[in-house]
Each structure stands twice: as structure tokens, then as C-alpha cells.
Design a protein around this motif. Sequence first.
Motif, PDB file in Angstrom:
ATOM      1  N   LYS A 261       0.832  -1.263   0.017  1.00  0.00           N
ATOM      2  CA  LYS A 261       0.091   0.054  -0.067  1.00  0.00           C
ATOM      3  C   LYS A 261       0.760   1.198   0.021  1.00  0.00           C
ATOM      4  N   ASP A 262       1.932   1.239   0.630  1.00  0.00           N
ATOM      5  CA  ASP A 262       2.844   2.348   0.935  1.00  0.00           C
ATOM      6  C   ASP A 262       4.257   2.164   0.876  1.00  0.00           C
ATOM      7  N   TYR A 263       4.984   2.960   0.890  1.00  0.00           N
ATOM      8  CA  TYR A 263       6.629   2.936   0.626  1.00  0.00           C
ATOM      9  C   TYR A 263       7.068   1.883   1.906  1.00  0.00           C
ATOM     10  N   CYS A 264       6.556   1.843   3.112  1.00  0.00           N
ATOM     11  CA  CYS A 264       6.842   1.114   4.085  1.00  0.00           C
ATOM     12  C   CYS A 264       6.635  -0.460   3.985  1.00  0.00           C
ATOM     13  N   ASP A 265       5.530  -0.674   3.190  1.00  0.00           N
ATOM     14  CA  ASP A 265       5.026  -2.056   3.055  1.00  0.00           C
ATOM     15  C   ASP A 265       6.389  -3.027   1.911  1.00  0.00           C
ATOM     16  N   TYR A 275      12.748   0.151  12.133  1.00  0.00           N
ATOM     17  CA  TYR A 275      11.270   0.267  11.731  1.00  0.00           C
ATOM     18  C   TYR A 275      11.053   1.286  10.878  1.00  0.00           C
ATOM     19  N   CYS A 276      10.109   1.138  10.155  1.00  0.00           N
ATOM     20  CA  CYS A 276       9.776   2.151   8.878  1.00  0.00           C
ATOM     21  C   CYS A 276       8.145   2.626   9.316  1.00  0.00           C
ATOM     22  N   THR A 277       8.178   3.899   9.405  1.00  0.00           N
ATOM     23  CA  THR A 277       6.823   4.610   9.514  1.00  0.00           C
ATOM     24  C   THR A 277       6.522   5.666   8.469  1.00  0.00           C
ATOM     25  N   ALA A 282      11.478  11.399   8.636  1.00  0.00           N
ATOM     26  CA  ALA A 282      12.292  10.328   8.129  1.00  0.00           C
ATOM     27  C   ALA A 282      11.563   8.872   8.399  1.00  0.00           C
ATOM     28  N   MET A 283      11.486   8.140   7.286  1.00  0.00           N
ATOM     29  CA  MET A 283      10.600   7.083   7.370  1.00  0.00           C
ATOM     30  C   MET A 283      11.445   5.741   8.166  1.00  0.00           C
TER      31      MET A 283
END
Length: 525
Positions: A261-265, A275-277, A282-283
Motif C-alpha cells: 500500500k505504501d513505501y513501508c510495505d 522500523y519504518c513508519t 524520516a521514514m
Amino acid sequence: MAAETSSLTQSQFLSNRETLVSPGGMFELGFFNLGHPNKTYLGIWYKNIPLQNIVWVANSAISINDSSTILKLNSSGNLFLTQNNTVVWCTSSEEKAQNPVAELLDSGNLVIRDENEAEAEAYLWQSFDHPSNTMLPGMKLGWDLKRNFSVFLKAWKSYDDPTPGDLSWGIVLHPYPEMYMMKGPKKHYRHGPWNGLRFSGRPLNTIYHYEFVSNQEEVYFRWSLKKTSLVTKVELNQTSQEHQYYVWSEKTWTLYSTMPKDYCDHYRVCGANTYCTTSASAMCDCLKGFKPKSPEKWNSVEWSQGCVLQHPLNCEDKLGDGFFFMDGLKVPDTEYTFVDETIDLKQCRAKCLNNCSCMAYTNSNISGAGSGCVLWLGDLFDIKLYSNPEMGQRLYLRFNPTKLDKSKTKENIERQLRVLDVTLFDLSSIRTATNNFSLNNKIGQGGFGPVYKGKLVDDREIAVKRLSQSSGQGITEFMTEVNVIAKLQHRNLVKLLGCCFQGKEKLLVYEYLINGSLDIFLFGM
């Protein structure tokens, strides 16, 4: 075949212009092309839906270009697709039937069975075991462990070419199994493992009911509809590199959701022990107790090298390590895990502490009060933090609390000294200045400890107040004294040049004044 029928027996065959229709009229099997008259395929589609309706293709790798093609069922219970008497495609059931029949069901599943056996367990072969790019309600993706047989989706190369691409979606049999989207041999996206309620990387939804089964005979995932009146499907799309959930609504397919769905996926975008959020500027961020492996690349928003431990774990004194927890996580990749369904969370913690390679743990099943244990061994990859803690799940992460607290204390003190404009001296420079705290350099003694005269490399003379361990003054009292003296500015007061705290040493460095002033009160001489 003169009349519409849902089945095919040994005495019948299906020609290029004929079809099978499921009993309720939902699905149809026959020959089709996708705008290329010389490329014909045998497949299944929704009978009454005109748009994007192909759900299964038999001969996706080899198209047909001749009208003489027929589909037959032989006496052993296998289907054969032939063109000019040459076999183009066939089923491969090893089971035999006295009176085999091939039937198209209202689920969209083409099955071969004995005409007297209607139960699913008795099917000799079924198209649901050999899907193409589409998953339908009731279809299982996963593993038949008895046959060592895997069922997974394979994307079409494009919307008008059902030749298999390199994007696939299915279950990987890790100790804690989970679903992956693979691009060739590389991981592209993962759902996070099933935790008893949902996949840890997916929210609950209002349309689908998910089922995940893992035992000694099979490991599989399937879904059904909470509202059976809906028509829905999941497609694996090579072009967008997503799997897409569609619902048929008002004469069109409505896209309900997509993954990733998004970059962190996307798999492992932040590297190890991060971890990515997507809600942060800063993701990517290091987990507590870790630091960037390459600070320069990290500061340049190049996160792929990830993070490494700030301080080693207490492997010799395992009980010296601690844990902190994070909620709302898609838990790490489960490739290197250990699972024990028989123990609780407290026992899981103890098991993790007794394994120096264990970096995290949690319940394998979070339903009810929680049960089971899963340990992560080695580096942690592909963690996502959700802004809503009700998504994802809790994970307990291991760190060295003693060394981490000391490191944080040092960082805080250094920050405070910069605000006070006080120099932080290195212990080796003080030892050199005082001739390693020689007795010849000692100029006083108090309850706090001795005072030494010294000379820095720039020829400045200094007086060094060395706090003894028996003075009872800790780092808090030490910094309070630094703070008070640094703020006092008076011509009759000796000036604080800086301080040093390194190992067990706590030192105050003053300017050296000969006689007079208030130094006698400061130094107790």
C-alpha cells in the motif's frame, strides 16, 4: 454437446465453440482470446460479467491457434487439451476413478471426481490447486505437506497476455510461516505472520473473513465473504506489482484495496534492526539500542545498510539484558525464528534470555489472553510501525540496559555542558598535565578528595579537583556543582575551565591562582 451443462464425461468432448456452465450460472469454462485471434486459451470466467472476467487459464504458457482444438476426459480421470491430435495441456492426477467426471462448480473450481463421490476430499484434481493470477473465495493458497505440494498465484505478463510473469504470491514455510509476494527469487512484500486474529501487517476488514490453518498436514490461507451476495476476487498484477482486491459493483469492478500500500510495505527498505513508519518525516529509524551502521549514508537518507547494536549483549550474564516493547508493529521477517506453542509469554522471555542470538519475542497467538511463543534469532528485518497501535501487534525487543543508560547519560551531560559553554576534557590530557596525579603535584586535600596542580599542553596552569569514590558524590551531584560554578561569574572567584568524567573518574578543572581570592574556600586549603 447440444445442451448447456456443467460437466464432462468420457463419452463427451468440448469443442472450440462449446462451454461448460456452473449449475448456478456463475461461471463458464471454454475457449477465449484476449484480442489476439491466433492466441486462444482454455479458461474460466464470470458468465455474466463482461469486464476483466477471466479467473483461470489452463494453457497460459502455450496458446492455441487452430479451431480443431478439443477438450477430452480419458478413462483414467485426466483432462487432455489437444490441437490436431497433439496434446497442448493436460491434468496429472495419479488417482484413478471408475466413472470419472469433470465438473465446473459455482465456486469457479473445475474438479475431476468419480461421479459417485461429491466430497472435496475425494477430488482427483481441481483447478483451485493450479491457479493463475486470480484468487477466489474458498480457494486455498499454501502447502499440502503430505504431497509436498504448493499452491500459489502467478501474475500474467500483462492484461492481454496470460503467460506467467515473475511475480508470485503464496506461503513460505518458515518456522513461523507467512505469506510473501515474490519477484523472482526476491521478497517483494509480506503480510506479516498470522497471529490468531489477522496478519500482523494487515488491518481487520468488514468484507472478508480470513482463515489461516497450520498443522502437520497442511498450511494454508483462504478467505470468504461476510456478505455472500457480493462478487469479489483478488488479482496479482505484474505491471503494478500488487495484489488487488476487487468488488463487482454497479456494472464495474471497484478496487477495494491493494498491497503493498505504501513505501513501508515494500520489503526491507530500511535495512536491519530498523522500523519504518510513513507518518514520520524520516521514514526509517533505528530500534532502541541500535545505531546506524553507516552514519554518513543514513544522514543522506540511504537506509538500506540498517543499524547495528550500540553495545554488545550480556551473553555471559544473560539476566543483565532487558526488554522494551513496541505496539502496533508488523513483526519482523520470520525466516530465522523459533516457535513453541506450548509455553506462555513469561517462559518465552526466559527462553529468549537463554539464547544469545535471540533479539525479540512475542506471543505466536494474540487472541484472548495470548498464547504460544515465537523468538527472532539474529538481525531483525522489515518491521513496520503503524500510527494506530490497534493495527499490528506488540513485540518485545532485547537490549543492554546498563550500557545504554550510561550512553544516554553521557549524551545528556555532553549536551548540558555545551549549553553551559564548559569544556569536556579527555582523561589522558589531565593525566599528562598532572604527571599522572603525582604526589609532587598535589596541592590540597578535602573530604571530597585531593586537588592537583597541572599544566596543559598550551601552558595554561590548572588546578584539578579529583572526586574520590568515598565522597558519596554521584554524577547528579557532580553535574549540579558544575552547573552552579559555571553560572557564577565574579572577579574574586576562581574560574571553572571544564570537567572530565571517564570510567570511574570525575574531575573538575579550574584555572590555577596563586594565593588569595576565594580559591581557599573552594579547595578547602
